[in-house]
Design a protein around this motif. Sequence first.
Motif, PDB file in Angstrom:
ATOM      1  N   ASN A 156      13.253 -20.526 -12.351  1.00  0.00           N
ATOM      2  CA  ASN A 156      11.863 -20.038 -12.006  1.00  0.00           C
ATOM      3  C   ASN A 156      11.671 -18.792 -12.457  1.00  0.00           C
ATOM      4  OD1 ASN A 156      11.442 -22.841 -11.486  1.00  0.00           O
ATOM      5  ND2 ASN A 156      11.916 -22.465  -9.519  1.00  0.00           N
ATOM      6  N   ILE A 157      10.758 -18.669 -13.058  1.00  0.00           N
ATOM      7  CA  ILE A 157      10.552 -16.996 -13.491  1.00  0.00           C
ATOM      8  C   ILE A 157       8.858 -17.031 -13.053  1.00  0.00           C
ATOM      9  CG2 ILE A 157       9.879 -15.517 -15.259  1.00  0.00           C
ATOM     10  CD1 ILE A 157      12.136 -16.913 -16.969  1.00  0.00           C
ATOM     11  N   ILE A 158       8.463 -15.993 -12.218  1.00  0.00           N
ATOM     12  CA  ILE A 158       7.142 -15.997 -11.689  1.00  0.00           C
ATOM     13  C   ILE A 158       6.585 -14.538 -12.275  1.00  0.00           C
ATOM     14  CG2 ILE A 158       5.512 -15.846  -9.591  1.00  0.00           C
ATOM     15  CD1 ILE A 158       8.182 -17.194  -8.218  1.00  0.00           C
ATOM     16  N   THR A 159       5.491 -14.477 -12.711  1.00  0.00           N
ATOM     17  CA  THR A 159       4.668 -13.478 -13.109  1.00  0.00           C
ATOM     18  C   THR A 159       3.378 -13.312 -12.675  1.00  0.00           C
ATOM     19  OG1 THR A 159       3.834 -14.510 -15.045  1.00  0.00           O
ATOM     20  CG2 THR A 159       5.988 -13.266 -15.130  1.00  0.00           C
ATOM     21  N   LEU A 160       2.743 -12.368 -12.644  1.00  0.00           N
ATOM     22  CA  LEU A 160       1.238 -12.322 -12.284  1.00  0.00           C
ATOM     23  C   LEU A 160       0.309 -13.443 -12.756  1.00  0.00           C
ATOM     24  CD1 LEU A 160       0.441  -8.644 -12.257  1.00  0.00           C
ATOM     25  CD2 LEU A 160       0.967 -10.159 -10.449  1.00  0.00           C
ATOM     26  N   ASP A 161       0.533 -13.784 -13.699  1.00  0.00           N
ATOM     27  CA  ASP A 161      -0.307 -14.695 -14.744  1.00  0.00           C
ATOM     28  C   ASP A 161       0.111 -16.174 -14.727  1.00  0.00           C
ATOM     29  OD1 ASP A 161       0.845 -13.525 -16.483  1.00  0.00           O
ATOM     30  OD2 ASP A 161      -0.703 -13.579 -18.021  1.00  0.00           O
ATOM     31  N   LYS A 162       1.425 -16.251 -14.879  1.00  0.00           N
ATOM     32  CA  LYS A 162       2.023 -17.784 -15.115  1.00  0.00           C
ATOM     33  C   LYS A 162       3.429 -17.854 -14.482  1.00  0.00           C
ATOM     34  CE  LYS A 162       0.794 -17.274 -20.092  1.00  0.00           C
ATOM     35  NZ  LYS A 162       1.535 -17.183 -21.460  1.00  0.00           N
ATOM     36  N   THR A 163       3.866 -19.099 -14.341  1.00  0.00           N
ATOM     37  CA  THR A 163       5.037 -19.437 -13.695  1.00  0.00           C
ATOM     38  C   THR A 163       5.789 -20.308 -14.735  1.00  0.00           C
ATOM     39  OG1 THR A 163       3.903 -19.522 -11.456  1.00  0.00           O
ATOM     40  CG2 THR A 163       6.084 -20.512 -11.702  1.00  0.00           C
ATOM     41  N   TYR A 164       6.934 -20.040 -14.851  1.00  0.00           N
ATOM     42  CA  TYR A 164       7.832 -20.647 -15.888  1.00  0.00           C
ATOM     43  C   TYR A 164       8.891 -21.489 -15.047  1.00  0.00           C
ATOM     44  CZ  TYR A 164       5.856 -17.311 -19.257  1.00  0.00           C
ATOM     45  OH  TYR A 164       4.998 -16.462 -19.907  1.00  0.00           O
ATOM     46  N   GLN A 165       8.878 -22.935 -15.290  1.00  0.00           N
ATOM     47  CA  GLN A 165      10.068 -23.504 -14.897  1.00  0.00           C
ATOM     48  C   GLN A 165      11.172 -24.107 -15.913  1.00  0.00           C
ATOM     49  OE1 GLN A 165       8.918 -27.180 -12.957  1.00  0.00           O
ATOM     50  NE2 GLN A 165      10.942 -27.215 -11.663  1.00  0.00           N
ATOM     51  N   VAL A 166      12.245 -23.657 -15.908  1.00  0.00           N
ATOM     52  CA  VAL A 166      13.156 -23.855 -17.006  1.00  0.00           C
ATOM     53  C   VAL A 166      14.064 -24.914 -16.532  1.00  0.00           C
ATOM     54  CG1 VAL A 166      14.998 -23.050 -18.481  1.00  0.00           C
ATOM     55  CG2 VAL A 166      12.777 -21.707 -17.931  1.00  0.00           C
ATOM     56  N   LEU A 167      14.351 -26.097 -17.099  1.00  0.00           N
ATOM     57  CA  LEU A 167      15.347 -27.002 -16.570  1.00  0.00           C
ATOM     58  C   LEU A 167      16.274 -27.260 -17.733  1.00  0.00           C
ATOM     59  CD1 LEU A 167      12.550 -29.604 -15.195  1.00  0.00           C
ATOM     60  CD2 LEU A 167      13.992 -27.912 -14.220  1.00  0.00           C
ATOM     61  N   ILE A 168      17.749 -27.158 -17.168  1.00  0.00           N
ATOM     62  CA  ILE A 168      18.852 -27.298 -18.393  1.00  0.00           C
ATOM     63  C   ILE A 168      19.603 -28.758 -17.893  1.00  0.00           C
ATOM     64  CG2 ILE A 168      20.806 -26.377 -19.108  1.00  0.00           C
ATOM     65  CD1 ILE A 168      19.653 -23.387 -18.121  1.00  0.00           C
ATOM     66  N   ASN A 169      19.466 -29.564 -18.830  1.00  0.00           N
ATOM     67  CA  ASN A 169      20.688 -30.635 -18.454  1.00  0.00           C
ATOM     68  C   ASN A 169      22.065 -30.673 -18.632  1.00  0.00           C
ATOM     69  OD1 ASN A 169      20.723 -30.921 -21.278  1.00  0.00           O
ATOM     70  ND2 ASN A 169      19.445 -33.007 -21.209  1.00  0.00           N
ATOM     71  N   LYS A 170      22.845 -31.552 -18.520  1.00  0.00           N
ATOM     72  CA  LYS A 170      24.102 -31.299 -18.733  1.00  0.00           C
ATOM     73  C   LYS A 170      24.716 -31.162 -20.062  1.00  0.00           C
ATOM     74  CE  LYS A 170      25.785 -34.295 -14.687  1.00  0.00           C
ATOM     75  NZ  LYS A 170      26.370 -35.687 -14.529  1.00  0.00           N
ATOM     76  N   LYS A 171      23.905 -31.530 -20.891  1.00  0.00           N
ATOM     77  CA  LYS A 171      24.195 -31.357 -22.474  1.00  0.00           C
ATOM     78  C   LYS A 171      23.660 -30.040 -22.999  1.00  0.00           C
ATOM     79  CE  LYS A 171      23.626 -36.235 -23.548  1.00  0.00           C
ATOM     80  NZ  LYS A 171      22.731 -37.121 -24.349  1.00  0.00           N
ATOM     81  N   GLY A 172      23.124 -29.290 -22.042  1.00  0.00           N
ATOM     82  CA  GLY A 172      22.737 -27.968 -22.583  1.00  0.00           C
ATOM     83  C   GLY A 172      21.140 -28.016 -23.219  1.00  0.00           C
TER      84      GLY A 172
END
Length: 130
Positions: free
Chosen positions: A86-102
């Motif tokens: 999870n990357i939190i900035t002032l104007d956006k929030t990014y959620q990065v999900l990685i599965n077993k295959k990459g």
Amino acid sequence: MQTKNELKNLIYEVLAEPDKFIKLILTNPFLKINKYHKVVLIAQENTIYQIELYFGEQVIHENFTDQDQMKNRLLSLIDNGFKNCNIITLDKTYQVLINKKGHIKINIQIKNTIKRSVTHNKIKNRLIDI
């Protein structure tokens, strides 16, 4: 689906604007034998960064004043393998999900920039003024 290089590019892009960056959280390691189960990167004032490494009941803090050293340390931690970022900035929030295959999925949520009143005596909306 994106690759790990795109995740690294996203991190470089977000960290390129240090005045907007707030926090980065890595959780849920792929391997249970991984030393750290949670990694938090916090932007302190005056471009000082702090990485918190959680393992068991203990937390280790690493402080960085050089952004390049911090990026290298962060990318080495990402290569160890975490499922969520999870990357939190002032104007956006990014959620990065990685599965077993990459394969990587990036969700972007744009924050509302409505400023709340922080004063104690706020103006009340009443039908009849007192």
